[in-house]
Design an enzyme around this catalytic site. Structure first.
Site, PDB file in Angstrom:
ATOM      1  CE1 TYR A  87      -3.085  -2.982   0.321  1.00  0.00           C
ATOM      2  CE2 TYR A  87      -3.320  -2.538   2.661  1.00  0.00           C
ATOM      3  CZ  TYR A  87      -3.628  -3.296   1.544  1.00  0.00           C
ATOM      4  OH  TYR A  87      -4.495  -4.358   1.670  1.00  0.00           O
ATOM      5  CE  LYS A 112      -3.532  -7.338   4.396  1.00  0.00           C
ATOM      6  NZ  LYS A 112      -3.549  -5.882   4.687  1.00  0.00           N
ATOM      7  CG  HIS A 145      -1.001  -8.580   0.268  1.00  0.00           C
ATOM      8  ND1 HIS A 145      -0.582  -7.276   0.280  1.00  0.00           N
ATOM      9  CD2 HIS A 145      -2.343  -8.520   0.101  1.00  0.00           C
ATOM     10  CE1 HIS A 145      -1.625  -6.470   0.118  1.00  0.00           C
ATOM     11  NE2 HIS A 145      -2.692  -7.201  -0.005  1.00  0.00           N
TER      12      HIS A 145
END
Length: 316
Positions: A87, A112, A145
């Site tokens: 992210y 993750k 992930h």
């Protein structure tokens, strides 16, 4: 250090823990109480830890707001934050956590490892790097992930197992208090079960009224794996459903609150995401009411299999 559990032992511990909150009656006693009067309910993991059933999600492509995170922590009672290296907001999130002034021990932080960092050495390095980036000594939960390592010439199964062994070691060392996976289907979990020794504590997948993977949920519960759902509002698609709106009007709540409450009453750890403070507050105020059986059934009937995120079904 918490003990490593084999799959059979983990199932037994998880079953015993869930009997203590059978039927999620723990949630019922909070009806008509304000958010500030209660702590967020928790769900027991197979290793004895308890994960808050409601959290705040983050994401890539504009899915992070510093102000919203700080507000969630300081004004909304949120103690569970979910993020990922992919992210790109680890450093910012670390600053928000520090700014909140909350003790680290009061928080549940999930991160993750992305597929580009799969493999034993790379995964360990990625986890330690993420800890450093966020200014944390440990993660409460660390996940693989995605089930596809995306590494040409390598067996997906072997690469997942190699990465998982790194997570097992990080768990043993205390860098990760719990470990799990994200977007894994039954086939991936079965392979991991055969190849490794520690049962995943959590499987985080897409979950909302339109997407209810019941077989996967049943499998996770049989194996002592906590089921966690992201995108509980189907990226906004489900809140315009006439059925959701009718139930919202009945309870004098918002459609978003109805969907989040439905997920929580199904025993699913739920992590709605928003970058707006008013929405973060709205999404956190879901413990002062309860959906009735007919409400739950109506929402469950909305399942049509659609997804709003990645589909791992065909990943080998």
């Amino acid at each position: 250090m918490l003990p490593r559990l084999c799959w059979k032992e983990a199932k037994t511990v998880f079953y015993n823990c869930t009997q203590q909150i059978s039927g999620w009656s723990v949630l019922h006693s909070w009806r008509n109480m304000s958010l500030t009067a209660v702590k967020c309910p928790t769900v027991p993991l197979s290793n004895g830890l308890h994960i808050p059933i409601l959290g705040l999600g983050t994401s890539h492509r504009g899915g992070y707001s510093h102000d919203a995170v700080v507000y969630a922590l300081t004004h909304c009672g949120v103690r569970h934050i979910d993020t990922a290296k992919y992210y790109g907001c680890e450093e910012k999130l670390g600053k928000a956590i520090k700014e909140s002034g909350l003790p680290r021990s009061d928080l549940w932080i999930t991160n993750k490892v992305w597929s580009e960092d799969y493999g034993y050495k790379a995964a360990k390095k990625a986890c330690l790097g993420s800890c450093s980036e966020m200014g944390l000594e440990y993660f409460d939960l660390y996940l693989m992930h995605w089930p596809d390592p995306q590494k040409p010439g390598c067996s997906n199964r072997e690469m997942r197992a190699e990465t998982w062994r790194a997570l097992e070691e990080l768990y043993k060392e205390g860098v990760c208090r719990a470990i799990g996976v994200s977007n894994f289907v039954i086939r991936h979990l079965e392979q991991l079960k055969e190849d490794c020794s520690v049962v995943p504590h959590v499987n985080q997948v897409e979950y909302h009224p339109f997407q209810q993977p019941s077989q996967l949920m049943d499998y996770c519960r049989r194996e002592g794996i906590v089921f966690e759902g992201f995108s509980p509002l189907a990226k906004g698609q489900v809140i315009s459903s006439p059925i959701v709106c009718q139930i919202a009007e009945k309870h004098q709540r918002t459609p978003a609150q109805i969907c989040i409450r439905w997920s929580i009453q199904n025993g699913v750890v739920t992590i709605p995401k928003s970058i707006k403070k008013n929405r973060v507050q709205e999404n956190s105020e879901v413990f002062g009411f309860q959906l009735e059986d007919d409400d739950m059934a109506a929402l469950t009937s909305l399942h049509d299999g659609r997804r709003v995120s990645w589909d791992p079904t065909n990943v080998e």
